[in-house]
Design a protein around this motif. Structure first.
Motif, PDB file in Angstrom:
ATOM      1  N   ALA A 148       5.258  26.396 -14.273  1.00 17.98           N
ATOM      2  CA  ALA A 148       5.330  25.172 -13.480  1.00 17.98           C
ATOM      3  C   ALA A 148       4.845  25.406 -12.059  1.00 17.98           C
ATOM      4  CB  ALA A 148       6.762  24.639 -13.473  1.00 17.98           C
ATOM      5  N   ALA A 149       4.620  24.308 -11.358  1.00 17.27           N
ATOM      6  CA  ALA A 149       4.146  24.378  -9.977  1.00 17.27           C
ATOM      7  C   ALA A 149       5.196  24.998  -9.068  1.00 17.27           C
ATOM      8  CB  ALA A 149       3.791  22.979  -9.480  1.00 17.27           C
ATOM      9  N   PRO A 150       4.775  25.759  -8.084  1.00 22.54           N
ATOM     10  CA  PRO A 150       5.730  26.277  -7.093  1.00 22.54           C
ATOM     11  C   PRO A 150       6.211  25.150  -6.183  1.00 22.54           C
ATOM     12  CG  PRO A 150       3.492  26.837  -6.459  1.00 22.54           C
ATOM     13  CD  PRO A 150       3.398  26.185  -7.803  1.00 22.54           C
ATOM     14  N   ARG A 151       6.985  25.534  -5.166  1.00 25.68           N
ATOM     15  CA  ARG A 151       7.505  24.537  -4.225  1.00 25.68           C
ATOM     16  C   ARG A 151       6.362  23.692  -3.628  1.00 25.68           C
ATOM     17  NH1 ARG A 151       9.006  27.737  -0.425  1.00 25.68           N
ATOM     18  NH2 ARG A 151      11.094  28.145  -1.231  1.00 25.68           N
ATOM     19  N   THR A 152       6.584  22.375  -3.596  1.00 28.93           N
ATOM     20  CA  THR A 152       5.605  21.485  -2.975  1.00 28.93           C
ATOM     21  C   THR A 152       6.327  20.529  -2.030  1.00 28.93           C
ATOM     22  OG1 THR A 152       5.734  19.889  -4.803  1.00 28.93           O
ATOM     23  CG2 THR A 152       4.022  21.559  -4.927  1.00 28.93           C
ATOM     24  N   ILE A 153       5.653  20.218  -0.938  1.00 23.60           N
ATOM     25  CA  ILE A 153       6.179  19.284   0.057  1.00 23.60           C
ATOM     26  C   ILE A 153       5.212  18.109   0.142  1.00 23.60           C
ATOM     27  CG2 ILE A 153       6.838  18.963   2.464  1.00 23.60           C
ATOM     28  CD1 ILE A 153       7.411  21.956   2.587  1.00 23.60           C
ATOM     29  N   GLU A 154       5.760  16.912   0.023  1.00 26.40           N
ATOM     30  CA  GLU A 154       4.929  15.705   0.007  1.00 26.40           C
ATOM     31  C   GLU A 154       5.381  14.736   1.089  1.00 26.40           C
ATOM     32  OE1 GLU A 154       3.720  13.053  -3.667  1.00 26.40           O
ATOM     33  OE2 GLU A 154       5.603  12.296  -2.796  1.00 26.40           O
ATOM     34  N   LEU A 155       4.422  14.218   1.819  1.00 27.96           N
ATOM     35  CA  LEU A 155       4.677  13.176   2.811  1.00 27.96           C
ATOM     36  C   LEU A 155       4.038  11.891   2.313  1.00 27.96           C
ATOM     37  CD1 LEU A 155       5.776  12.466   5.665  1.00 27.96           C
ATOM     38  CD2 LEU A 155       3.477  13.000   6.545  1.00 27.96           C
ATOM     39  N   SER A 156       4.809  10.804   2.309  1.00 31.51           N
ATOM     40  CA  SER A 156       4.274   9.547   1.793  1.00 31.51           C
ATOM     41  C   SER A 156       4.724   8.379   2.658  1.00 31.51           C
ATOM     42  CB  SER A 156       4.704   9.319   0.342  1.00 31.51           C
ATOM     43  OG  SER A 156       6.106   9.169   0.246  1.00 31.51           O
ATOM     44  N   LEU A 157       3.946   7.312   2.609  1.00 32.28           N
ATOM     45  CA  LEU A 157       4.248   6.082   3.328  1.00 32.28           C
ATOM     46  C   LEU A 157       4.068   4.918   2.376  1.00 32.28           C
ATOM     47  CD1 LEU A 157       4.872   4.604   6.022  1.00 32.28           C
ATOM     48  CD2 LEU A 157       2.381   4.505   6.395  1.00 32.28           C
ATOM     49  N   ALA A 195       0.850  -1.186   0.000  1.00 31.98           N
ATOM     50  CA  ALA A 195       0.000   0.000   0.000  1.00 31.98           C
ATOM     51  C   ALA A 195       0.883   1.232   0.000  1.00 31.98           C
ATOM     52  CB  ALA A 195      -0.927   0.006   1.205  1.00 31.98           C
ATOM     53  N   PHE A 196       0.377   2.263  -0.642  1.00 25.69           N
ATOM     54  CA  PHE A 196       1.110   3.520  -0.758  1.00 25.69           C
ATOM     55  C   PHE A 196       0.112   4.653  -0.596  1.00 25.69           C
ATOM     56  CE2 PHE A 196       1.999   7.010  -3.788  1.00 25.69           C
ATOM     57  CZ  PHE A 196       3.149   7.530  -3.216  1.00 25.69           C
ATOM     58  N   VAL A 197       0.499   5.668   0.176  1.00 24.55           N
ATOM     59  CA  VAL A 197      -0.359   6.828   0.343  1.00 24.55           C
ATOM     60  C   VAL A 197       0.514   8.065   0.475  1.00 24.55           C
ATOM     61  CG1 VAL A 197      -0.478   6.593   2.864  1.00 24.55           C
ATOM     62  CG2 VAL A 197      -2.309   7.797   1.645  1.00 24.55           C
ATOM     63  N   SER A 198       0.056   9.182  -0.114  1.00 22.50           N
ATOM     64  CA  SER A 198       0.824  10.430  -0.023  1.00 22.50           C
ATOM     65  C   SER A 198      -0.130  11.611   0.028  1.00 22.50           C
ATOM     66  CB  SER A 198       1.768  10.577  -1.222  1.00 22.50           C
ATOM     67  OG  SER A 198       1.042  10.829  -2.411  1.00 22.50           O
ATOM     68  N   GLN A 199       0.372  12.693   0.584  1.00 21.25           N
ATOM     69  CA  GLN A 199      -0.382  13.943   0.670  1.00 21.25           C
ATOM     70  C   GLN A 199       0.596  15.090   0.512  1.00 21.25           C
ATOM     71  OE1 GLN A 199      -3.929  14.151   1.792  1.00 21.25           O
ATOM     72  NE2 GLN A 199      -3.893  16.296   1.196  1.00 21.25           N
ATOM     73  N   SER A 200       0.202  16.096  -0.278  1.00 19.29           N
ATOM     74  CA  SER A 200       1.073  17.246  -0.462  1.00 19.29           C
ATOM     75  C   SER A 200       0.240  18.507  -0.647  1.00 19.29           C
ATOM     76  CB  SER A 200       2.012  17.030  -1.657  1.00 19.29           C
ATOM     77  OG  SER A 200       1.287  16.906  -2.856  1.00 19.29           O
ATOM     78  N   LYS A 201       0.918  19.590  -0.963  1.00 14.13           N
ATOM     79  CA  LYS A 201       0.290  20.897  -1.102  1.00 14.13           C
ATOM     80  C   LYS A 201      -0.770  20.885  -2.193  1.00 14.13           C
ATOM     81  CE  LYS A 201       1.820  25.759  -1.365  1.00 14.13           C
ATOM     82  NZ  LYS A 201       2.986  26.637  -1.617  1.00 14.13           N
ATOM     83  N   PHE A 202      -1.676  21.836  -2.140  1.00  6.55           N
ATOM     84  CA  PHE A 202      -2.789  21.987  -3.086  1.00  6.55           C
ATOM     85  C   PHE A 202      -3.734  20.792  -3.008  1.00  6.55           C
ATOM     86  CE2 PHE A 202       1.019  23.898  -5.131  1.00  6.55           C
ATOM     87  CZ  PHE A 202       0.707  25.217  -4.855  1.00  6.55           C
ATOM     88  N   ASP A 203      -3.781  20.192  -1.801  1.00  5.03           N
ATOM     89  CA  ASP A 203      -4.639  19.032  -1.557  1.00  5.03           C
ATOM     90  C   ASP A 203      -4.392  17.947  -2.615  1.00  5.03           C
ATOM     91  OD1 ASP A 203      -6.368  17.654   0.026  1.00  5.03           O
ATOM     92  OD2 ASP A 203      -8.190  18.438  -0.905  1.00  5.03           O
ATOM     93  N   THR A 204      -3.130  17.775  -2.937  1.00  3.13           N
ATOM     94  CA  THR A 204      -2.727  16.715  -3.865  1.00  3.13           C
ATOM     95  C   THR A 204      -2.512  15.443  -3.070  1.00  3.13           C
ATOM     96  OG1 THR A 204      -1.662  18.317  -5.329  1.00  3.13           O
ATOM     97  CG2 THR A 204      -1.005  16.015  -5.559  1.00  3.13           C
TER      98      THR A 204
END
Length: 730
Positions: free
Chosen positions: A717-726, A189-198
């Motif tokens: 292009a998209a600005p800076r984004t931070i993503e957390l994933s597991l 399983a893989f899940v991630s969340q980042s800026k712009f409710d991505t």
């Protein structure tokens, strides 16, 4: 909040996987899953994978019927594996392929996931799925995730021998995950969340059904609100396959590949005169008429409220592999593809100096696309005296029924700073069905002259029957815009490799290919009724594995010429006498100086131009000009450092440089150079990996790709984004 939402989603996915896992092995396993610890359930080992190997000792799938290592092949082949894509957070095909040498990409909604390499763009770069070419990339490609993929392979230069016409600069092959008989039950399983409710999630299940059969299912969902106003998007990709080993020499693989998506409604930001921009952004795009981007409009959407850029696709395949003897291997793939695609947008945004408004157009197009056929291939291995010889042969039958409905309703004008979306309007449709019947035959062989010297050679003949019809809005047949024609291109290739040792080879390669005059066979009209273009490439290179720091290195020089491209000869007529040339070099290297420290990088230099070419779409004399979206320099560099402070902690970073590119054939619009920095940190639990990815760390404002049909705007292009994933696996 981001973190609780991500953890809840991850917990739900894990529970789902546990249920699937428990159901699948209830009778076969004595272990009680619910008595196992979390560490026993989770199994992921991605540490040290963030900097990819060049995979010179592995066996690429694409254009390699002889099952040779990349070191022994006489052409450039780049492979990026699943473990690297997951370790570095490369969740899309475009982001993964851009890490390979000399490739740039763009996500224009009109032509999703467009690529440029070796001086050629758009349909001169073929994108295939599991080795089957669907059609021109600009018409058939969609953004794809990497969760469902085992690896991506890029073959450089004309690859007509294996994939047919439309491969002037190379082929990108997306290889999906398949079941394996020797693999145990597993679920991930893989899940991630980042800026712009991505957010994104994926679930994969591998299930041995019996000693001679196995199944695999992978499902991935991604969605985002977008960094521009009112530009939500989503995609759902599901791949499933069943493998049956009927006997030691016979196997069957039935697979399905489903995609449903809706792309962002962002078609770009309009360029405005300097006096109209109170907050100009001067370092993204420069133009001959001094138009600039205005920072006040960076996040504004100029599309209509009822815009559409959606599609639904389904691949079905049945592959049979049979080895009747030790010297002969045969395979057959029966396939069917069905897709519906829809675009309904205000695509063009042109600043009007007289009104100081943005003039918008309207354009809609609907695709009803059916594609089916059969691929047969074989390899015969024997001795010619003392020399080992392999002969590959194959035959293909492909049938395309492609219906295209389109129209250009009246446009309107909106405010620069407060655009009102409005509605699209009426749909008065022009129907243009295209019917293609194609068969091809090829042979390819390799001869081991000595233990160190190997020769390659092959040819392919295609027979393509094209029927192109056009109808007006009333359904009346337009005879002077419709036509029929048969094409019979013949392609060749010759190559040689010499292995000085098990770790060093040099090679030379000559290949030819053919494209439709405008690269896109689905859009050829009566005034473009010419024979295919002629393409040839020379390439020489070195591939080596070095003892120093466990390094791998590849170096290639190439020269490509494409003749008889579509050329505007007067205001109303076209001919095919234009020429497009490109040459350059590509260098890639990876090293591991210590047990836990790895670094790598690549650089590509390209010198491309039109020797003689008047663009038929805009009437621009582009002779001597550089093709759009072709940078002179593309470079990437990465490092990763594992086990920091004795902890299971890995950090890494990458930097990417792309030099100036032109945004049109006239070379009057320049997309300026940019550098982007990515950063990642990962904590490796015993059986799980938690990732933090920062993309565009320096918040660079840049335009990665130019839509050549809309030179009065640019997609930032998209600005800076931070993503957390597991990522978890058991």
């Amino acid at each position: 909040m981001i973190i609780p939402h991500a953890l809840k989603t991850c917990r739900a996915l894990l529970l789902c996987c546990l249920c699937l896992f428990a159901a699948s092995i209830q009778a076969a396993e004595e272990t009680d899953l619910f008595e196992m610890s979390l560490d026993e359930l989770l199994k992921v080992t991605l540490s040290g994978s963030a900097v990819r190997d060049l995979n010179l000792e592995t066996t690429p799938v694409s254009a390699n019927p002889f099952n040779l290592s990349a070191l022994a092949l006489p052409f450039s082949v780049d492979v990026i594996e699943r473990k690297t894509m997951r370790a570095r957070g490369l969740t899309s095909v475009t982001s993964a392929v851009e890490n390979l040498v000399g490739v740039i990409s763009g996500e224009s909604p009109a032509e999703p996931s467009s690529f440029a390499m070796r001086g050629f763009i758009r349909d001169s770069v073929s994108v295939v799925r599991d080795g089957i070419k669907l059609g021109p990339a600009s018409m058939t490609m969609r953004p794809h995730n990497t969760f469902n993929l085992q690896q991506i392979e890029v073959i450089k230069g004309p690859a007509a021998l294996q994939f047919g016409q439309g491969t002037a600069s190379g082929v990108i092959n997306m290889i999906t995950r398949k079941p394996q008989l020797d693999a145990p039950v597993s679920c991930e399983a893989f899940v991630s969340q980042s800026k712009f409710d991505t957010r994104e999630w994926g679930v994969g299940l591998h299930l041995p059904v019996s000693p001679n059969s196995a199944a695999r299912l992978d499902v991935n969902k991604a969605q985002s609100d977008g960094w521009v106003d009112n530009t939500p998007s989503h995609s759902l990709n599901a791949t499933a396959s069943i493998l049956w080993q009927a006997s030691p020499t016979l196997s069957w693989l039935l697979s399905f590949d489903y995609l449903e998506d809706d792309l962002p409604a962002y078609w770009g930001t309009p360029l405005v005169p300097g006096h109209a921009a109170s907050d100009p952004i001067s370092d993204i795009v420069t133009t001959a008429n001094d138009r600039v981007l205005d920072n006040r409009t960076r996040y504004l959407n100029y599309n209509v409220a009822d815009s559409r850029s959606d599609s639904e696709h389904l691949w079905s395949r049945l592959r049979t592999d049979w080895q009747p003897s030790e010297t002969l291997s045969l395979s057959n793939t029966l396939f069917h593809f069905q897709a519906d695609r829809a675009w309904q947008n205000a695509e063009s945004y042109v600043f009007n100096p007289a009104t100081e408004l943005i003039d918008r157009d309207r354009f809609f197009v609907f695709h009803d696309h059916t594609f089916y056929g059969n691929q047969f291939a074989g390899v015969y291995r024997h001795q010619l005296g003392t020399m080992a010889h392999q002969l590959a042969f194959g035959a293909e039958l492909k049938i395309t029924d492609f219906s295209r409905e389109r129209g250009f309703p009246n446009g309107d004008s909106v405010s620069l700073l407060m655009p009102i979306a409005g509605q699209f309007g009426a749909l008065d449709k022009h129907l243009s069905p295209t019917d293609i019947r194609q068969w091809g035959l090829y042979i390819n062989n390799t001869l081991s002259v000595t233990d160190h010297w190997r020769l390659f050679g092959g040819l392919r003949r295609d027979h393509i029957r094209l029927v192109r019809d056009n109808y007006d809005v009333s359904g009346n047949f337009i005879a002077d815009e419709s036509f029929e024609r048969t094409f019979t291109p013949l392609a060749y290739q010759l190559g040689s490799t010499y292995l000085f040792s098990d770790t060093l080879s040099v090679y030379a390669h000559w290949s030819t290919g053919h494209d439709p005059v405008g690269s896109n066979i689905y859009l050829v009209n009566a005034n473009e009724n010419f024979d295919f273009t002629d393409i040839r490439q020379y390439e020489v290179g070195i591939k080596t594995l070095l003892n120093t720091w466990q390094s791998e290195l590849t170096l290639a020089w190439y020269d490509i010429t494409r003749r008889n491209i579509l050329l505007l000869t007067s205001h109303e007529t076209v001919g095919n006498s234009g020429t497009h040339v490109a040459h350059g070099f590509e260098l890639a290297i990876t090293s591991q100086p210590t047990e836990y420290f790895r670094l790598g990088g690549n650089v590509a230099y390209t010198d491309a131009s039109y020797e003689s070419f008047v663009d038929p779409d805009f009437g621009v004399n582009a002779s001597g000009h550089t093709p759009p979206n072709v940078p002179e320099i593309v470079a990437n560099a990465w490092f990763s450092w594992d086990q920091i402070g004795g902890l299971p902690l890995e950090v890494g970073a990458g930097i990417r440089h792309v030099s100036d590119r032109y945004g049109n054939f006239q070379n009057s619009v320049t997309f300026t150079r940019y550098e982007t920095v990515t950063l990642f940190a990962a904590y490796q639990f015993e059986h799980a990996r938690l990732n933090l990815n920062v993309r565009n760390l320096l918040n660079e404002a840049y335009a990665p790709w130019a839509d050549i049909f809309y030179p009065a705007q640019a997609a930032i292009a998209a600005p800076r984004t931070i993503e957390l994933s597991l990522h978890i696996n058991y």
